[in-house]
Every structure is written in C-alpha cells, then in structure tokens.
Motif scaffolding. Sequence first.
Motif, mmCIF file in Angstrom:
data_model
loop_
_atom_site.group_PDB
_atom_site.id
_atom_site.type_symbol
_atom_site.label_atom_id
_atom_site.label_comp_id
_atom_site.label_asym_id
_atom_site.label_seq_id
_atom_site.Cartn_x
_atom_site.Cartn_y
_atom_site.Cartn_z
ATOM 1 N N ASP A 47 28.808 31.676 21.124
ATOM 2 C CA ASP A 47 28.459 32.898 20.386
ATOM 3 C C ASP A 47 27.837 33.914 21.336
ATOM 4 N N PRO A 48 28.681 34.527 22.157
ATOM 5 C CA PRO A 48 28.159 35.445 23.176
ATOM 6 C C PRO A 48 27.355 36.595 22.564
ATOM 7 N N ALA A 49 27.735 37.029 21.378
ATOM 8 C CA ALA A 49 27.031 38.166 20.783
ATOM 9 C C ALA A 49 25.557 37.846 20.571
ATOM 10 N N SER A 50 25.263 36.610 20.213
ATOM 11 C CA SER A 50 23.862 36.250 20.009
ATOM 12 C C SER A 50 23.121 36.286 21.337
ATOM 13 N N GLY A 51 23.807 35.897 22.394
ATOM 14 C CA GLY A 51 23.187 35.982 23.712
ATOM 15 C C GLY A 51 22.908 37.427 24.075
ATOM 16 N N ALA A 52 23.841 38.292 23.729
ATOM 17 C CA ALA A 52 23.652 39.703 24.040
ATOM 18 C C ALA A 52 22.425 40.242 23.321
ATOM 19 N N ARG A 53 22.246 39.818 22.085
ATOM 20 C CA ARG A 53 21.081 40.281 21.319
ATOM 21 C C ARG A 53 19.793 39.837 21.996
ATOM 22 N N ARG A 54 19.835 38.640 22.549
ATOM 23 C CA ARG A 54 18.643 38.088 23.189
ATOM 24 C C ARG A 54 18.321 38.795 24.492
ATOM 25 N N ILE A 55 19.364 39.172 25.191
ATOM 26 C CA ILE A 55 19.196 39.673 26.553
ATOM 27 C C ILE A 55 18.993 41.178 26.602
ATOM 28 N N ARG A 56 19.514 41.888 25.647
ATOM 29 C CA ARG A 56 19.470 43.348 25.772
ATOM 30 C C ARG A 56 18.025 43.841 25.806
ATOM 31 N N GLY A 57 17.761 44.800 26.707
ATOM 32 C CA GLY A 57 16.431 45.376 26.833
ATOM 33 C C GLY A 57 15.428 44.472 27.503
ATOM 34 N N LEU A 58 15.885 43.307 27.967
ATOM 35 C CA LEU A 58 14.927 42.329 28.475
ATOM 36 C C LEU A 58 14.717 42.495 29.972
ATOM 37 N N GLY A 59 13.465 42.572 30.371
ATOM 38 C CA GLY A 59 13.195 42.508 31.790
ATOM 39 C C GLY A 59 12.718 43.811 32.392
ATOM 40 N N PRO A 60 12.360 43.742 33.655
ATOM 41 C CA PRO A 60 11.803 44.917 34.328
ATOM 42 C C PRO A 60 12.879 45.916 34.723
ATOM 43 N N GLY A 61 12.418 47.118 35.023
ATOM 44 C CA GLY A 61 13.340 48.138 35.508
ATOM 45 C C GLY A 61 13.524 49.233 34.482
ATOM 46 N N PHE A 62 13.876 50.390 34.943
ATOM 47 C CA PHE A 62 14.131 51.510 34.043
ATOM 48 C C PHE A 62 15.325 51.193 33.162
ATOM 49 N N THR A 63 16.385 50.636 33.771
ATOM 50 C CA THR A 63 17.399 49.972 32.956
ATOM 51 C C THR A 63 17.067 48.491 33.050
ATOM 52 N N PRO A 64 16.607 47.883 31.941
ATOM 53 C CA PRO A 64 16.135 46.501 32.019
ATOM 54 C C PRO A 64 17.186 45.560 32.593
ATOM 55 N N ALA A 65 16.688 44.505 33.265
ATOM 56 C CA ALA A 65 17.568 43.566 33.956
ATOM 57 C C ALA A 65 18.641 43.011 33.036
ATOM 58 N N GLY A 66 18.240 42.731 31.789
ATOM 59 C CA GLY A 66 19.212 42.170 30.851
ATOM 60 C C GLY A 66 20.393 43.101 30.631
ATOM 61 N N ASP A 67 20.137 44.396 30.539
ATOM 62 C CA ASP A 67 21.224 45.355 30.333
ATOM 63 C C ASP A 67 22.177 45.351 31.528
ATOM 64 N N ASP A 68 21.617 45.301 32.716
ATOM 65 C CA ASP A 68 22.473 45.287 33.910
ATOM 66 C C ASP A 68 23.298 44.014 33.958
ATOM 67 N N LEU A 69 22.670 42.922 33.600
ATOM 68 C CA LEU A 69 23.392 41.653 33.608
ATOM 69 C C LEU A 69 24.557 41.703 32.617
ATOM 70 N N LEU A 70 24.315 42.292 31.469
ATOM 71 C CA LEU A 70 25.376 42.396 30.467
ATOM 72 C C LEU A 70 26.526 43.266 30.966
ATOM 73 N N CYS A 71 26.200 44.311 31.734
ATOM 74 C CA CYS A 71 27.273 45.128 32.321
ATOM 75 C C CYS A 71 28.147 44.275 33.223
ATOM 76 N N GLY A 72 27.482 43.459 34.030
ATOM 77 C CA GLY A 72 28.234 42.592 34.931
ATOM 78 C C GLY A 72 29.110 41.633 34.149
ATOM 79 N N TYR A 73 28.540 41.081 33.101
ATOM 80 C CA TYR A 73 29.289 40.161 32.241
ATOM 81 C C TYR A 73 30.531 40.848 31.668
ATOM 82 N N LEU A 74 30.336 42.060 31.166
ATOM 83 C CA LEU A 74 31.460 42.764 30.541
ATOM 84 C C LEU A 74 32.546 43.087 31.555
#
Lengths: 287, 524, 465
Positions: free
Chosen positions: A160-187
């Motif tokens: 259930d990748p969507a649930s992972g996305a919900r967990r990760i989005r906005g998570l972490g340090p940085g102006f664009t949080p690390a989770g958002d960047d990671l999700l870009c890489g995933y996509l």
Amino acid sequence: MIASPPSLEVRSVGERVLPGRYSLHSGFAAAANYVSGDGLFCIVSLAAGPGPFSLVADGPFPELWPGTAVVEPGLLRLGTAGVPLPPGRRYDGRISCDPADAPALRKCLIPLREALLRSAPERSAAFLIEPSRDAAFASPSGREYAAALREGVVKLLGPDPASGARRIRGLGPGFTPAGDDLLCGYLGAGLIAEKVLGLDLRETREAVGREAQGGNPLSNSSLRCAVDGCFADKFRDLILACLGRPGRPLESCVEAILELGATSGADLAVGFFLAARRFSGEAAHGC
Amino acid sequence: MGAKGVIKKGEYFDSVTLMNVARRLGAVAGVTDSAVVMGTAANKSILKNSGLLLPEFAGAGDTDLLIAVQAGTETALADALRKADAYLKESRRGSSAKGGLRASSLDGALALLPGANLAVVSVAGRYAGGLAMDCLQKGLSVMLFSDNVPLETEVELKRFARDRGLIVMGPDCGTAIIHGVPLAFANAVRRGSVGVVAAAGTGLQEVTTLVSNEGVGISQGIGTGGRDVKTAVGGIAFLQGLDFLAADPQTKVIVLVSKPPDPDVLEKITARAAGIGKPMVAVFLGGDPAALGQGRISAFATLEAAATAAVFLAKGQGIEKSSEYLARRHERIWELAKLDRSRKKASQKYIRGLFSGGTFCAEAQVVLGPIVGAVHSNAPLQGHPKLEDPLRSVGHTVVDLGEDEFTVGRPHPMIDYSLRDKRILAEARDPETSVILLDVVIGYGSHPAPLDELGPVVREAIAVADGAGRHLSVVCSVTGTDADPQNRSLVAKGLEAAGAAVLPSNAAACRLAGEIVRGGEHHV
Amino acid sequence: MSSLFGAELKTVNIGLASFKETLDAVKAPAVQVAWKPPIDADPKAMAVLRSRKAEIAAANQKAAAILLSAQPALVGMGIAGEVIPGMKKNLLLHAGPPIGWDRMCGPMRGAVMGALLYEGLAKTHREAEALAASGQIEFAPCHEHQAVGPMAGVVSASMPVFIVKDEEHGNFAYCTQNEGLGKVLRYGAYSEDVIERLRWMEKTLYPTLKAAIEKLGRIDLKNIIAQALHMGDEVHNRNRAATSLFYRLIAPAVARTTPDGETAAKVLEFIHGNDHFFLNLSMPASKAALDAARGVPSSSMAVVMARNGTDFGVQLSGTDGEWFTGPAPVPDALFFPGFTKEDANPDIGDSAITETGGLGGFAIAASPAIVQFVGGTPEDALNYTLQMYEITAAENTVYQVPFLNFRGTPTGIDVIKVVEKGILPFIDTGVAHKQAGVGQVGAGVLSAPAEPFRKAAEGLAKRLA
C-alpha cells in the motif's frame, strides 16, 4: 529602469513555467519561488541547473526579490524590470526509455548504492540504505524522525504505497522536507520502471503523487513533475546515467545531484535507488 | 526542564541555512534535543513524540518554520534560542552581503571601500575614457577592459597616469593578475617569482598558466592593452610594467609578451633592459626572434618557448635546458602525429584552426608556417594570405573567432561557443579536413562548463567524419590550471574522452596539427 | 606605482558584474558601481554648462529656495471662465505640452468631446468631434494658464476650479474638482452620466464647497500634504490620508454653510467616496510653488513635467516658457485583470507636477503601500526615493519621509544632473486605456523619457552661450 533588479540573463526556461501573474513565495540568495494559485516557478542560478518549472538565470540576483512577477510569452516582468525569455532555451525534462534499457537499469544499482554511500551528507536519508548511518540522528527527536521515516519507507515499498506516502510527506528537515524529496525520487523510479521494466505502476504513481501533496508549493510542483516524468536537469542526468546512456558517468551525476540543497539531492537519490531496487526485484521475481 | 521554541511565519530560509542552524543548535552547551523543521503534519507528529511540540506550534502550516529546543536549565534554553535567532539573522545578512557592496557613483564606491587602488572599467568605449580619467584623478590605477577607446584618449590617460605614479592597463586589456588576484579573464595561478608584462590578454593567460602548471609561480601579470607598443602610445604602460618588475623583490625573471613593437618602442624597451640585472625573456609574436631579441632580452617565437624558458630560469637553470625540454616534447608530438597520419584518407589534407583567442590564432600561423607553409586567416600575419570569406575555409585555415566580423551583437567566443560549435561540425563534414585545431581557454570570466558543450560537439564531429570513412583529428590545448573553476585536468580528461588530443600548450597543439598533415620526414 | 603594487588590492568594478563575481569568488575586496551612461547630449552644450557650473549652481539654489519657501493655500473657488487668466468660451485647456486635435490620443479626444458637450457647444458626440477638428476650438496647455489637470486634464469655461494661492509669493494656481474613479471625463469618457456628473459638480458640489471655504477663509495645503506624507500618502497616486484630512477640515464648515442637510451629506459622501479627491489640490499646490520659482536666469531646475498622452514636456526655471518635449512612454504597469500593455495609453496628465515639486514618485519611500500595488517591495520604494536625491537641487524642508529619519524629500530636479548621471525622474502613475472612455486599466511606474531632459539641457546651454 532605476532600482530594478540588475540585468538577469535567462539561460533556460522550463516548459512548465506558465504565463500568468505570480507573487513571491520565498526568496533566497541564489533562488526565488513565485506562486500563483496552484502554479509555481523558480528562478535559480546556473549552478542549480535547468528544471521543468525553473528559469535558470545568470547575472547578479537581486538582494530583495520583487513581490510580483508576470510571465508572458517571451518576457518575464520581475517587479518593474523586463527580462527576456529567449525562445530557443526551453527545457523539457522528459526521458525516453524502453525495455532495451532494462539491463543497464539493473546493472546500475550497485554502483549507484556505492556512490551514494560514499558521498551522501551525514544527515540525509542514506541511513535507509546503510543502517549504521543513523548514528547521525542521536538526539531524541532525531531518533523519532529516523524511525518514522524508516517505517514510512517500509510502507511505501509495500503493498500500500499510498499509505507510505501519507506517512512520509512533509517529514524531516529542510525547506522541502526530506520525505518530499524522497517521494520525488520514488516517483521518478516508478515512471522509469513502468517504461523500462513493463510494470503497471500508473495508478500507484498517481496515488502516491496525490497523497504526497501538501502545503509547500515547491514540493508540490516537484512531485507533480515527477509523476508526469519531467525531471530537473540533475535528476535527469542521474537517471540517464542509470540507464547506461553515454555522457556524464554515474559517479559524476551522483556528485552533482548531491550538491542540491542541504540534503535534498541526496534524499531524492536515495528515494530513487530504493524504488528502483524494489521495482527491479518485482520485475525479476514477480514480488 | 521543559522545551522552548519559536515559530517563524512568512520567513523563508534555504535548506543549507536550516541545516546549519540545526547543527549549531545541537552543539550548544546544555541542549539535550533540538529541531529546526517546517511545520508539516508529519514533523509536528515527530515533535510531539519527542516532547518538542509546543502549544504555539499547533496552528503552524507547511511553510512555517518551527524551532524547538530542549535543555537542562532555563539559561541554556534562553541561550539556545537567542543563538538560533542570531544564526538566522546572520544568514540573512550573509545573503545581502553576498550581493556585495554596491555604490551608484565613483565617490560612493570610494566611501564604501577606503583604500581602493584599482578601478576595473568595462563600460562602453565612448564613456570609458572619461570614466577612466575620473578614476585616475581620484588616485586609482585603471584596468581598462573596454575597447573602442580613441587613441588620443589612451595616450592622454597613460601620460596622466605615469605622471602620478599610476598605471593604465588597457584599453582592450582583457587580463591581468595583480597580487595573485585574477582580473577580468584570468586564471588561478601559483604565486612565485616570474613577472609578466603583456600586450595581449590570452598571451598573458597562456604564459602565466604554463608557468604555473610547471610548478613555478607568478609575481605579477601586468596587461597593457594591444596598442601600447605602437609609436603613438610609446610603450608607456609596457615600460612602467617593466620598470616595476625590475625593481620588485618578488620578481626574479621577467617575461615580455606582445606583437612586434614599433621600432622606436622596441629601442626604448631594449635600452631599459640594458640596465636590468634579472633574466628577461620575450615573445614578440609574429616577429623574428633573432632580430627582436637584443641585448639582455632572449626572444622566442612562441609563448610556450618563452614560458618554458622562464620556468627554467626561475629554477636557476639555463635556457639550454628549456630548449632540450621542448625538443623532447616535439619528439613526442612527432610520434603522435605519425600514428594519426597513417589513418587518413587521401582527400584529407588540411588543418582548420578555430580560435577564441586572437593571440592563439597568430601563434598558430607562427608555428604552422615553417611546417606546412602559408595558412589562410581572417587575421593574417605577414606572409599569410587573408581569408576572403571568413565563414568559408580555404586550404589550411586558422580563424580568429574573436574578430569583429564574428562578435558584433554576440558575446565573446570565450563565453559563447555556439558559433564555433557550428563551424566545427561544418569543417568535420568537409572531406578535405584532416585536423580541427582548437583552443579552450578556461578560468574566471570564461564559459563555466566548457565540456558540456564542447564534449558532445567533438564527439559528433568525429562521428560525422567517421561515418564518411574519414579519420578526423581533433587537436586542442586547454589554457588554464586545475585551480580554475572549471579545473583544467577535468576539462582535458573530458575532451580526451570525447576523442580529442589535448596538448599542454597552444604551440604544441599547433605543432601536432602541422605534423599530422605534413608528409615526408620530420623536422625539429 | 606603489599605491597599486605596494598595498593590498582593493578594486572598484565599473561595468560587467561578472568581473565583480570573480573578485568575490577569490575573496578580494571589491565594490561594484552601478554605473549608468550619461544621456547622449550635445558635447558642446554640455561643455558650456560645465563652464558655467558655479553660476548655474547658485541659480538653482535660488530657485530651490523659492520653491521650498512657497506657502500654497486653498483660498477660494470660481468658474474657470471668470478666474483663469486668458480663459475663453471657445478655449479648451488640456494637460501636457501644446498639442493639436490631430495628434491627441484617444482619452484626450474623448475628454475634449465631453467638454464640448458639457459646454453645450455640441449636442451629440459626432457634432463634438467635428467641432473639435474644425479649427474653431482653441487648445492650450493648462500650464500656460497657471492651471493643472490630471490625466486628460481638460478644462472648459464653465467648469468650477479651486483657487490656490502661494501666500509667500502671491501667485495663483487653478484646478478642477476631481470627479472620482471609473468612467470619468479625465479618462476620456463623454457619455451622458459623465456630463450629468459634471453638471452636479457645477451646480451642487461647487457652491457648497465654495461657501465652506469662504467660511474657513483658507485651508493650508502645505500643512495637509506634510501630514499626509507621515500617514502613508505621496499625494500623486495615493491621496487617501490627505483626502481624509481635508474632509475633517471642510465638514464642519459644510455643515454650517449648506442650507439643507441632504445636500451637505451628499457633498461629503462624494468626497468620502473618492480617495483621490485631494489630488486636485496637491497638484495646484505644487504648481503654485513651482510657478513662483520660474524665471531665475541660468537655473536648470525643472518647473514643469507634464504629459498629454502623446508627448512628455519639461520646462525650466531659467528658460521661461519654452517647452522641451519627447514622446511619452507607456508606463510599466500592473494591469487590472483583463488588460495588458497593449491596451495602455502612453503616459498622460499634469500630475507629474507633484514629482516636480518633490512629491509623488519622489516621496514614494513614504508610501510603501503604493509600491506593493505596482509590484514592488517596501525596499524598492526606499531605493526609488534614494536615487532621486542624486538628481535634485535640494531636500525639502517641510515634506519629509518618516522612514528616512524624517529626511526631506528630494526636491527641485536639476536637468543637468539628470543628463550627466543618466538617472531619470521616477514617476508613479495611473494608466489609462488608449481608447476614450474605457477608464483606468492599471497603475504603474516609469522613468521619465530622456529626450525632453536632453533638449532642456541643450536649450539652457544655448541661452547661456
């Protein structure tokens, strides 16, 4: 015009920089983000490189970014100054690829991992690849963060990748949080896997892309572009290197992307690697 | 103790700043936990689990910045938050300081930078003279990058400057290196004992980088502008530079670079040299070294030879050693040429040299003349025919792409490669082309990523010829050092990977090109 | 050359910014000069002006002193035909330098037609058009009749005008009442409701205000403007505070002198509903002060900057009534939704008299709100004003910018400095649609064009030679 931004020379116009009236969202020494409703474009320096919603500009950046920018065909009105947008410099970040690239994609995983571990910054998401690196997150909140990201990534790579996305989005340090960047890489990896490995990932990518949207317009634009397959220049170079295309060698592309932001580039590359590895496995073993 | 924090709304800081603030916060004595994150739901959840979610954070949005600190004592808490605020303010000031000091007038500039001693002027030629005079009147020496400054103005400026112990470097001076600081188009070179006076910008770049790349350093690189050694100007700046280097304790070897000076100016230079105890080396490009090297000045035909001589002199060795060194280089070049020569198709006869630096185009003619005979050029030296149509090569051709006919309305070829890229491919398609000869000038002011453009073009050119069964030789030199922003080694490696042969100097590259097309036995 | 080689290299970079970047990259101390080329004026003329530098400076000091010591006050109201010198039934005054019907822009033509309809000289707009083109109607700049008009600035004989007096020097200036926003005469509208409103202004607004002003005796305009600057106005594009201050002063007098309460209420509501009401008082206040400073021989100080929608004109204190003109540019504006630069009329109006007097764009540092409206930041506003100090002869003694520690606004444009430094006066202004009657399509900023200033400098040189 007096007191207007000194002359900027635009070297690249992302194809997702759309005409309209924008207002300044955030301005930095070497970049500025302008938003209009849902839309966004950035002005970035040569060092950052082209991107689908970027204007790459040479020339001294203003100390104080004007509050308004108007994009017209051929012209950017930045405050009261007019900056020409040269027609021949459109950046289209798309990648064409197909099953013939599959062997290269599989082969790249090991060198990619090595290059990342060699050079990724201390506080990036690289601990997801090499667990011992989580020593960098020793403080209580740091440990919380690492655990949350790990948990989110497990979900993201699970059924259930969507649930992972919900967990990760906005998570972490940085102006664009690390989770958002990671999700870009995933996509990004998801799109490549779809075209190269023949996996049916369209719904997954769209669902993840949807769940990943938040209140940060810069993250949102990056994520949307990743779903659509328009990649910023450095990400694009990295992917092409992973597909074995001639040009800059993989290590060099990794070095280049690691220069983005504080950990943004690294988090992006880690997300790409984890997803590419996962999808390759799925293609190979059907699971 | 509890946690304290602050929320910053509507203020944006880039990730590097945030990371630095976070790191420094964590290092403050007494702090047990800290976070600097955007107010997303996910981050608030983390903060909550860590006991760092302060009540005022509840309404924070995705683009609000949250700073929270946990520490053992009240004082530590207050201290940490104060420091966080200071770090963030510092980053703002940092970014406006990055924009740098900016004045709207010369007087304003002098108020902002007391002790200023040099003005670099690069405004349009018609205004440059007046502006330069204003600077001189305020006690600043001037590097006059602008061209199209009238001759009379140049003379007036230089006389005025000399009378006041100032120097005017220019007009049309593209390069200088003062106290190791690169000015306009210049390179990052070692500091050392070789001083250079040059009436040619790329000439100065070549000599200083060649010297630096051999492990010897530069004391000063003084530019004079191209017209200085003509009778009308009388070599004012050139002589000033020479006088300075003669007296400068840091300088042990002096190198002079220009086109052949007018006879009366040469006389003045030679006369001056008679009184100077340091070894002096000169390259008067296009002139006869035998005729020009007089008295204490050893003249050479190429920049490479002059630079190499200076290197050996600076090391305390004799000029003969430098001749031997270069002779060995020429041997290696001949060997390289042999390999290439054997792979050519009969139709491939000619060299096509495409230069971004005018000095290099002249040097090419000097080097190639004795090897292949006269070469066509749009900027021909004596004895070489003028190219009728600068856009169409005829026989052996070397083109200066920095000449007016190419540069009107576009940036200089050292920055904008597009014209040369096109020409490279055109020459590759010509069945008569055997060698494409290029200069790649890096350093401050030049194209920031030459490989990005040149690499693919070189590859394509070779492939195009290959497709037609021809082996195209691409021979180039990279003028620069590894300390330059582009990094000479990286650029050279990249060009080699693309299929080009990269030589250590322009003269060496021209020599290789000449040897490749020349049939018959080899000369030294 | 010990100053260069004997010390640390500290560089002033004038020109290509990339050279400064190199110096920054190697951490060599350097400062960038934001240099502008001088305006291309006749070198001989500039030489003449340089040779008389001291004389010109003294003249400018004198002219500036007159300008700064002016005391503009609203002393009454009257009908244009009765109070404006030289006014006639068949004379129409307009904004900007002299212009004939054939060269008039859309909004100006519309205003002319509207005025003719209002005067009853034509019954339909076709008649008005024909009459305007027939040669029977004379046109003259407001400025040549001691008057000023915003946007098209058309004044006809029956229109009521404010009478402003410079009480220090005794001269007068006149201006009509501001109609409000939207479809109005000054934007070239001439429909029935425009004419009706003009009639109401003549029959109701004017007598009411006139009586109230007579009751008060005088209203100190300089004082209102000075206060308004402390409240975020610059009295060209932002007049809300000044209008409010005026309203406070006039309301009791209106209440006392108007026989019926409903009329009083309507008049006050009219003023309340028009944020730019005071513009038609700040303009003649500046005009009166600047007219007093005319005629100082050898002075290069500007006493007029005005546009008619086709040409931009300048007059100097030292060159009498000579006009120096060039094409009026289209302002760089933020346009209201639906409009673009294609729709904009070139710069128009006498309202640049405010900038000429040290207000408007020159005082924009006092009015950060306006600058955001035209797309800038408060820091931009600061920089615009700071730049203007480079081209003015004096700093105002009464009009101050609070944010600059109450420094006086840059006042008294010296056209020689404009030419030498290449810095052009900064104007912030409304933008009209180029077709008559559509109205305002945006607000923006512009630098005055160079040509009138070049000609003015050369014109002064000719007089001195």
